[in-house]
Motif scaffolding. Structure first.
Motif, PDB file in Angstrom:
ATOM      1  N   ASN A 118       0.812  -1.229   0.000  1.00  0.00           N
ATOM      2  CA  ASN A 118       0.000   0.000   0.000  1.00  0.00           C
ATOM      3  C   ASN A 118       0.843   1.275   0.000  1.00  0.00           C
ATOM      4  O   ASN A 118       0.477   2.281   0.608  1.00  0.00           O
ATOM      5  N   GLY A 119       1.961   1.215  -0.701  1.00  0.00           N
ATOM      6  CA  GLY A 119       2.802   2.403  -0.844  1.00  0.00           C
ATOM      7  C   GLY A 119       3.983   2.458   0.101  1.00  0.00           C
ATOM      8  O   GLY A 119       4.821   3.352  -0.014  1.00  0.00           O
ATOM      9  N   ALA A 120       4.078   1.517   1.026  1.00  0.00           N
ATOM     10  CA  ALA A 120       5.164   1.553   2.004  1.00  0.00           C
ATOM     11  C   ALA A 120       6.508   1.160   1.407  1.00  0.00           C
ATOM     12  O   ALA A 120       7.555   1.560   1.919  1.00  0.00           O
ATOM     13  N   VAL A 121       6.491   0.403   0.309  1.00  0.00           N
ATOM     14  CA  VAL A 121       7.735  -0.103  -0.276  1.00  0.00           C
ATOM     15  C   VAL A 121       7.726   0.093  -1.792  1.00  0.00           C
ATOM     16  O   VAL A 121       6.728  -0.173  -2.452  1.00  0.00           O
ATOM     17  N   HIS A 123       8.000   0.885  16.043  1.00  0.00           N
ATOM     18  CA  HIS A 123       7.534  -0.232  16.860  1.00  0.00           C
ATOM     19  C   HIS A 123       6.600   0.247  17.969  1.00  0.00           C
ATOM     20  O   HIS A 123       5.615  -0.427  18.304  1.00  0.00           O
ATOM     21  N   SER A 124       6.891   1.407  18.534  1.00  0.00           N
ATOM     22  CA  SER A 124       6.037   1.932  19.603  1.00  0.00           C
ATOM     23  C   SER A 124       4.628   2.233  19.080  1.00  0.00           C
ATOM     24  O   SER A 124       3.635   2.015  19.787  1.00  0.00           O
ATOM     25  N   ASN A 125       4.524   2.698  17.831  1.00  0.00           N
ATOM     26  CA  ASN A 125       3.212   2.950  17.236  1.00  0.00           C
ATOM     27  C   ASN A 125       2.448   1.648  17.021  1.00  0.00           C
ATOM     28  O   ASN A 125       1.230   1.585  17.226  1.00  0.00           O
ATOM     29  N   GLU A 160       4.305  -7.369   8.732  1.00  0.00           N
ATOM     30  CA  GLU A 160       5.093  -7.629   7.533  1.00  0.00           C
ATOM     31  C   GLU A 160       6.357  -6.796   7.636  1.00  0.00           C
ATOM     32  O   GLU A 160       6.301  -5.580   7.829  1.00  0.00           O
ATOM     33  N   THR A 161       7.512  -7.444   7.524  1.00  0.00           N
ATOM     34  CA  THR A 161       8.781  -6.728   7.556  1.00  0.00           C
ATOM     35  C   THR A 161       9.391  -6.726   6.162  1.00  0.00           C
ATOM     36  O   THR A 161       8.868  -7.343   5.234  1.00  0.00           O
ATOM     37  N   VAL A 162      10.493  -6.041   6.011  1.00  0.00           N
ATOM     38  CA  VAL A 162      11.162  -6.004   4.711  1.00  0.00           C
ATOM     39  C   VAL A 162      11.583  -7.407   4.285  1.00  0.00           C
ATOM     40  O   VAL A 162      11.589  -7.739   3.097  1.00  0.00           O
ATOM     41  N   THR A 163      11.893  -8.259   5.260  1.00  0.00           N
ATOM     42  CA  THR A 163      12.454  -9.576   4.932  1.00  0.00           C
ATOM     43  C   THR A 163      11.579 -10.759   5.302  1.00  0.00           C
ATOM     44  O   THR A 163      11.913 -11.890   4.973  1.00  0.00           O
ATOM     45  N   GLY A 164      10.461 -10.547   5.997  1.00  0.00           N
ATOM     46  CA  GLY A 164       9.665 -11.694   6.414  1.00  0.00           C
ATOM     47  C   GLY A 164       8.317 -11.315   6.983  1.00  0.00           C
ATOM     48  O   GLY A 164       7.834 -10.197   6.806  1.00  0.00           O
ATOM     49  N   VAL A 196       9.454  -2.820  10.094  1.00  0.00           N
ATOM     50  CA  VAL A 196       8.080  -3.187   9.768  1.00  0.00           C
ATOM     51  C   VAL A 196       7.529  -2.249   8.700  1.00  0.00           C
ATOM     52  O   VAL A 196       7.598  -1.027   8.831  1.00  0.00           O
ATOM     53  N   ILE A 197       6.961  -2.845   7.654  1.00  0.00           N
ATOM     54  CA  ILE A 197       6.378  -2.054   6.566  1.00  0.00           C
ATOM     55  C   ILE A 197       4.855  -2.086   6.586  1.00  0.00           C
ATOM     56  O   ILE A 197       4.212  -1.193   6.028  1.00  0.00           O
ATOM     57  N   LYS A 198       4.272  -3.116   7.222  1.00  0.00           N
ATOM     58  CA  LYS A 198       2.817  -3.184   7.318  1.00  0.00           C
ATOM     59  C   LYS A 198       2.427  -3.961   8.566  1.00  0.00           C
ATOM     60  O   LYS A 198       2.969  -5.036   8.841  1.00  0.00           O
ATOM     61  N   PHE A 199       1.486  -3.397   9.304  1.00  0.00           N
ATOM     62  CA  PHE A 199       0.946  -4.022  10.504  1.00  0.00           C
ATOM     63  C   PHE A 199      -0.469  -4.469  10.181  1.00  0.00           C
ATOM     64  O   PHE A 199      -1.240  -3.726   9.551  1.00  0.00           O
ATOM     65  N   LEU A 200      -0.836  -5.687  10.581  1.00  0.00           N
ATOM     66  CA  LEU A 200      -2.145  -6.235  10.234  1.00  0.00           C
ATOM     67  C   LEU A 200      -2.915  -6.653  11.480  1.00  0.00           C
ATOM     68  O   LEU A 200      -2.317  -7.129  12.446  1.00  0.00           O
ATOM     69  N   ALA A 201      -4.224  -6.481  11.411  1.00  0.00           N
ATOM     70  CA  ALA A 201      -5.108  -6.935  12.482  1.00  0.00           C
ATOM     71  C   ALA A 201      -6.269  -7.691  11.862  1.00  0.00           C
ATOM     72  O   ALA A 201      -6.824  -7.266  10.847  1.00  0.00           O
TER      73      ALA A 201
END
Length: 270
Positions: free
Chosen positions: A65-68, A85-87, A107-111, A144-149
């Motif tokens: 979604n535009g993060a990468v 990470h605090s966010n 979702e991180t850059v590598t995994g 972290v490039i994307k956080f999911l819930a």
């Protein structure tokens, strides 16, 4: 039309992971006509096989979604907007206050890092290579490039509409799964349109010369920004309302139909 920007899932990629031959041909005709093509997706870099294997795409992909911004040929991250990470942890607590049964992933850059309950046992694509443990323990030094819930007992739009304003000071929240309550959260101020605008500018292409296609709430800003935004007729009402044009449904090869018409008009004007 100098640049075509297309979403993937529900726009050109079906539930079976396939892109129709007609759509593949339409994108190739764009390239043959000197029209640049970029894909703008919620998918992370690790999940771009349909572009590589079916379209033979080796160029730039705007992911998460535009993060990468990712170079598919070299398999390199060109730029990334990273979440604090605090966010992430603060947003997690707010969401749990609203929905105690929610489960989370990052979702991180590598995994991919998932908490217990986020994915079903049979979800091969989600579980492959994932690190399963509490996020507070697993993130460590990972970018972290994307956080999911995810919440299993609520409608997707209701989940988004309740959570989005509550976490807006921490993350940008959206969703792209029509039948699953799965929120996708990025760095505040980041969405598909922001990164697409930078990409177009880097190529010397004006906003007016960009044609975009999408189908879900995570495409809204891109459809609004593009000189011409096409929402799929089979898409989400928010996407349809945001776009100034409508493409035929995904099932009818809507993107291919529009590209064929616009390329014919382009040829006729030469």
């Amino acid at each position: 039309m100098r640049l075509v920007a297309s979403d993937m899932d529900g726009t050109i990629v079906g539930h079976d992971g396939k892109i129709s031959p007609r759509t593949v041909e339409a994108f190739q005709r764009c390239l043959d006509a000197g029209v640049e093509v970029v894909f703008v997706t919620g998918r992370p870099p690790r999940w771009l096989d349909p572009l590589r294997e079916q379209l033979g795409h080796r160029g730039t992909v705007i992911c998460s979604n535009g993060a990468v911004t990712y170079n598919l040929n070299d398999e390199q991250v060109l730029s990334a907007h990273l979440l604090e990470h605090s966010n992430i942890l603060a947003a997690r607590e707010i969401i749990l206050d609203l929905y105690p049964a929610a489960a989370f992933a990052a979702e991180t850059v590598t995994g991919f890092h998932i908490e217990h309950g986020f994915a079903e046992e049979g979800a091969v694509e989600l579980l492959a290579g994932a690190v399963a443990m509490p996020l507070a323990d697993s993130l460590g030094g990972h970018d972290v490039i994307k956080f999911l819930a995810r919440e299993r007992e609520v409608q997707p739009d209701n989940f988004l509409n309740r959570v989005r304003p509550a976490v807006a000071h921490l993350v940008t929240a959206t969703h792209s799964a029509p039948s699953v309550a799965l929120l996708e959260m990025s760095m505040p101020g980041i969405n598909k349109s922001v990164t697409l605008a930078k990409f177009a500018a880097s190529r010397g292409i004006s906003q007016a010369d960009v044609v975009a296609f999408g189908d879900m709430p995570n495409d809204v800003q891109m459809l609004n920004w593009a000189g011409t935004g096409y929402a799929m007729a089979s898409g989400h009402p928010e996407a349809i309302a945001a776009a100034d044009q409508q493409a035929p449904a995904f099932e009818d090869d809507g993107v291919a139909q529009i590209l064929e018409k616009r390329l014919a008009a382009l040829r006729a004007s030469l």
